[in-house]
Each structure stands twice: as structure tokens, then as C-alpha cells.
Design a protein around this motif. Structure first.
Motif, PDB file in Angstrom:
ATOM      1  N   PHE A  39       1.087  -1.272  -0.501  1.00 55.65           N
ATOM      2  CA  PHE A  39      -0.175   0.144   0.033  1.00 55.65           C
ATOM      3  C   PHE A  39       1.204   0.825   0.055  1.00 55.65           C
ATOM      4  O   PHE A  39       0.646   1.854  -0.708  1.00 55.65           O
ATOM      5  N   VAL A  40       1.692   1.187   0.754  1.00 53.42           N
ATOM      6  CA  VAL A  40       2.792   2.589   0.558  1.00 53.42           C
ATOM      7  C   VAL A  40       3.542   2.878  -0.653  1.00 53.42           C
ATOM      8  O   VAL A  40       3.783   3.910  -0.969  1.00 53.42           O
ATOM      9  N   TYR A  41       3.894   1.160  -1.181  1.00 58.62           N
ATOM     10  CA  TYR A  41       4.546   1.761  -2.429  1.00 58.62           C
ATOM     11  C   TYR A  41       4.106   2.246  -3.608  1.00 58.62           C
ATOM     12  O   TYR A  41       4.211   3.345  -3.809  1.00 58.62           O
ATOM     13  N   ILE A  42       2.112   1.986  -3.283  1.00 58.64           N
ATOM     14  CA  ILE A  42       1.700   2.198  -4.292  1.00 58.64           C
ATOM     15  C   ILE A  42       1.135   3.646  -4.697  1.00 58.64           C
ATOM     16  O   ILE A  42       1.233   4.494  -5.504  1.00 58.64           O
ATOM     17  N   PHE A  43       0.952   4.298  -2.950  1.00 57.27           N
ATOM     18  CA  PHE A  43       0.551   5.330  -2.173  1.00 57.27           C
ATOM     19  C   PHE A  43       1.635   6.352  -2.488  1.00 57.27           C
ATOM     20  O   PHE A  43       0.951   7.758  -3.515  1.00 57.27           O
ATOM     21  N   LEU A  44       3.348   5.709  -2.741  1.00 53.95           N
ATOM     22  CA  LEU A  44       4.298   7.098  -2.899  1.00 53.95           C
ATOM     23  C   LEU A  44       4.745   6.763  -4.266  1.00 53.95           C
ATOM     24  O   LEU A  44       5.365   7.244  -4.995  1.00 53.95           O
ATOM     25  N   PHE A  45       4.602   6.247  -5.253  1.00 50.42           N
ATOM     26  CA  PHE A  45       5.092   5.676  -6.332  1.00 50.42           C
ATOM     27  C   PHE A  45       5.336   6.603  -7.115  1.00 50.42           C
ATOM     28  O   PHE A  45       6.152   6.488  -7.561  1.00 50.42           O
ATOM     29  N   GLU A  46       3.717   7.350  -7.621  1.00 48.90           N
ATOM     30  CA  GLU A  46       4.230   8.815  -8.035  1.00 48.90           C
ATOM     31  C   GLU A  46       4.678   9.946  -7.572  1.00 48.90           C
ATOM     32  O   GLU A  46       5.549  10.485  -8.590  1.00 48.90           O
ATOM     33  N   THR A  47       5.378  10.103  -6.726  1.00 45.58           N
ATOM     34  CA  THR A  47       4.787  11.415  -5.874  1.00 45.58           C
ATOM     35  C   THR A  47       6.777  11.095  -5.462  1.00 45.58           C
ATOM     36  O   THR A  47       7.419  11.858  -6.151  1.00 45.58           O
ATOM     37  N   ILE A  48       7.531   9.889  -5.506  1.00 43.42           N
ATOM     38  CA  ILE A  48       9.397   9.519  -5.155  1.00 43.42           C
ATOM     39  C   ILE A  48      10.084   8.841  -6.271  1.00 43.42           C
ATOM     40  O   ILE A  48      11.008   9.334  -6.385  1.00 43.42           O
ATOM     41  N   GLY A  49       8.639   7.943  -6.907  1.00 44.38           N
ATOM     42  CA  GLY A  49       9.237   7.737  -8.509  1.00 44.38           C
ATOM     43  C   GLY A  49       9.292   6.520  -7.925  1.00 44.38           C
ATOM     44  O   GLY A  49       9.727   5.352  -6.869  1.00 44.38           O
ATOM     45  N   THR A 104      11.103   1.744  -5.664  1.00 44.59           N
ATOM     46  CA  THR A 104      10.603   0.487  -6.001  1.00 44.59           C
ATOM     47  C   THR A 104      12.295  -0.649  -5.114  1.00 44.59           C
ATOM     48  O   THR A 104      12.060  -1.471  -4.888  1.00 44.59           O
ATOM     49  N   ALA A 105      13.263   0.408  -5.287  1.00 39.99           N
ATOM     50  CA  ALA A 105      14.051  -0.468  -4.326  1.00 39.99           C
ATOM     51  C   ALA A 105      14.057  -0.361  -3.071  1.00 39.99           C
ATOM     52  O   ALA A 105      14.456  -1.334  -2.535  1.00 39.99           O
ATOM     53  N   LEU A 106      13.365   0.522  -2.893  1.00 44.24           N
ATOM     54  CA  LEU A 106      12.647   0.816  -1.178  1.00 44.24           C
ATOM     55  C   LEU A 106      12.044  -0.336  -0.646  1.00 44.24           C
ATOM     56  O   LEU A 106      12.386  -1.273   0.073  1.00 44.24           O
ATOM     57  N   GLY A 123       9.983   2.660 -24.762  1.00 45.61           N
ATOM     58  CA  GLY A 123       8.659   4.338 -24.957  1.00 45.61           C
ATOM     59  C   GLY A 123       7.896   4.378 -23.863  1.00 45.61           C
ATOM     60  O   GLY A 123       6.853   4.876 -24.206  1.00 45.61           O
ATOM     61  N   ILE A 124       7.800   3.782 -22.610  1.00 43.70           N
ATOM     62  CA  ILE A 124       6.352   3.554 -21.688  1.00 43.70           C
ATOM     63  C   ILE A 124       7.023   4.841 -20.306  1.00 43.70           C
ATOM     64  O   ILE A 124       8.421   4.060 -20.081  1.00 43.70           O
ATOM     65  N   VAL A 125       6.606   5.743 -20.120  1.00 42.87           N
ATOM     66  CA  VAL A 125       6.594   6.752 -19.032  1.00 42.87           C
ATOM     67  C   VAL A 125       6.667   5.890 -18.208  1.00 42.87           C
ATOM     68  O   VAL A 125       5.257   5.565 -17.857  1.00 42.87           O
ATOM     69  N   LEU A 126       7.568   5.934 -16.340  1.00 45.18           N
ATOM     70  CA  LEU A 126       7.846   5.806 -15.777  1.00 45.18           C
ATOM     71  C   LEU A 126       7.858   7.144 -15.221  1.00 45.18           C
ATOM     72  O   LEU A 126       8.136   7.333 -15.790  1.00 45.18           O
ATOM     73  N   PRO A 127       6.864   7.272 -13.467  1.00 44.82           N
ATOM     74  CA  PRO A 127       6.936   7.968 -12.806  1.00 44.82           C
ATOM     75  C   PRO A 127       8.513   8.581 -12.213  1.00 44.82           C
ATOM     76  O   PRO A 127       9.363   7.163 -12.045  1.00 44.82           O
ATOM     77  N   ARG A 128       9.402   9.192 -12.961  1.00 51.22           N
ATOM     78  CA  ARG A 128      10.520   9.320 -11.641  1.00 51.22           C
ATOM     79  C   ARG A 128      10.392  10.154 -10.732  1.00 51.22           C
ATOM     80  O   ARG A 128      11.424   9.850 -10.352  1.00 51.22           O
ATOM     81  N   GLY A 129       9.385  10.733 -10.401  1.00 47.34           N
ATOM     82  CA  GLY A 129       9.601  11.048  -8.693  1.00 47.34           C
ATOM     83  C   GLY A 129      10.257  12.281  -9.060  1.00 47.34           C
ATOM     84  O   GLY A 129      10.609  13.379  -9.127  1.00 47.34           O
ATOM     85  N   ILE A 130      11.437  12.652  -7.401  1.00 45.48           N
ATOM     86  CA  ILE A 130      12.403  13.470  -7.130  1.00 45.48           C
ATOM     87  C   ILE A 130      13.232  12.856  -8.139  1.00 45.48           C
ATOM     88  O   ILE A 130      14.090  14.139  -7.845  1.00 45.48           O
ATOM     89  N   LEU A 131      13.608  12.371  -9.080  1.00 40.95           N
ATOM     90  CA  LEU A 131      14.531  12.116  -9.663  1.00 40.95           C
ATOM     91  C   LEU A 131      15.294  13.280 -10.692  1.00 40.95           C
ATOM     92  O   LEU A 131      13.699  12.818 -11.162  1.00 40.95           O
ATOM     93  N   PRO A 132      16.109  13.541 -11.100  1.00 39.83           N
ATOM     94  CA  PRO A 132      16.279  14.475 -12.261  1.00 39.83           C
ATOM     95  C   PRO A 132      16.446  14.274 -13.757  1.00 39.83           C
ATOM     96  O   PRO A 132      17.719  14.401 -14.333  1.00 39.83           O
ATOM     97  N   ILE A 133      16.184  12.406 -14.132  1.00 42.29           N
ATOM     98  CA  ILE A 133      16.091  11.630 -15.198  1.00 42.29           C
ATOM     99  C   ILE A 133      15.755  11.985 -16.256  1.00 42.29           C
ATOM    100  O   ILE A 133      14.335  12.507 -15.910  1.00 42.29           O
TER     101      ILE A 133
END
Length: 152
Positions: free
Chosen positions: A88-98, A103-105, A142-152
């Protein structure tokens, strides 16, 4: 009709698969995509329907040993609850954190919680897996995944 556990589970899974399949047909179509985003959900829904029907009509007889294997000890419910909380925490923070960081955490803490104590391997896998998946999805597919706080 619903005397065996296979029949009850088959019926339950069939209903869930039917709802899932209905919702997957509600996904929008994209004109210029060679393989649309709804292919995998529809395929999984159809596969789940087929497997539910096979489970319903399965003639396997449940023995007492199989019934005992199905019983979950009470202490395991806490473990299941903790893993669901992590999901649940993973899903909840997925877009915000990236994708990469969350996924690593998730991989690191979930595998640590479930008893995997090889720290070096755990860190290596929890970092390499999301990075490799990110590169494959973003640059190769070419599928966009959430970057979150990383400047990639």
C-alpha cells in the motif's frame, strides 16, 4: 454444487476475472500505438477466466493433509498484514517518489522483512532491478514511468 473448495474458489475467481475483464475493456484505445495498453489486461483477464473454469471443474479430491496445509497460523496474519501495508505504501508513494526509488526501497525492505539477510545481495538486487527495468521501459519500449524526485 459448491461442496469443494476448488468450486468455491473457481466461482470467486471467475467473478473477479469477469469484473477485471469488464474494466479492462473500458480502457481507452490509442490510434497510433501498434500494441495498445489494453492488450495485457485483456489477455490476463481471459487467462484468469479460463483458469477459473478449469479450477471449478477440477475433479481433484481434497485430503485431510491438504486441508491442514491450507490453514494459516495466526502469527502469519501479521506478516501478511505487514506485506500488504508495504504494498500500500509503495502504491501510495509510487508517483510522488518515483519508480526507481520506491521499487528499490520496496524490494529491499520487503525481502529484509521476510527474512533475507544477505545485505550485499539485497542492496545490489534492490538497486539494479528497478534501474534496469526503468531503462528498458523508458528507453527501449518508450513507456513513461514516474520519475518522482529524481532528475532523470
Amino acid at each position: 454444487m459448491l461442496a469443494t473448495i476448488n468450486r468455491r474458489l473457481g466461482l470467486l475467481i471467475f467473478v473477479i476475472a469477469a469484473v477485471y475483464l469488464y474494466l479492462s475493456f473500458q480502457l481507452p484505445n490509442y490510434q497510433y500505438a501498434p500494441v495498445d495498453a489494453d492488450v495485457i489486461p485483456k489477455g490476463l483477464g481471459i487467462l484468469l477466466l479460463i483458469l477459473a473454469v478449469l479450477l471449478f471443474f477440477s475433479r481433484a479430491v481434497e485430503t485431510e493433509a491438504e486441508k491442514k496445509k491450507r490453514d494459516i497460523p495466526k502469527k502469519e496474519f501479521g506478516v501478511l498484514g505487514a506485506v500488504f501495508a508495504m504494498i500500500f505504501v509503495y502504491i501510495f508513494l509510487f508517483e510522488t517518489i518515483g519508480f526507481i526509488i520506491m521499487t528499490a526501497l520496496f524490494i529491499f525492505f520487503c525481502s529484509w522483512f521476510l527474512g533475507y539477510r544477505a545485505w550485499k545481495t539485497n542492496i545490489l538486487v534492490s538497486l539494479l532491478f528497478p534501474i534496469v527495468m526503468y531503462v528498458i521501459f523508458v528507453f527501449a519500449l518508450g513507456i513513461v514511468l514516474p520519475r518522482g524526485i529524481l532528475p532523470i
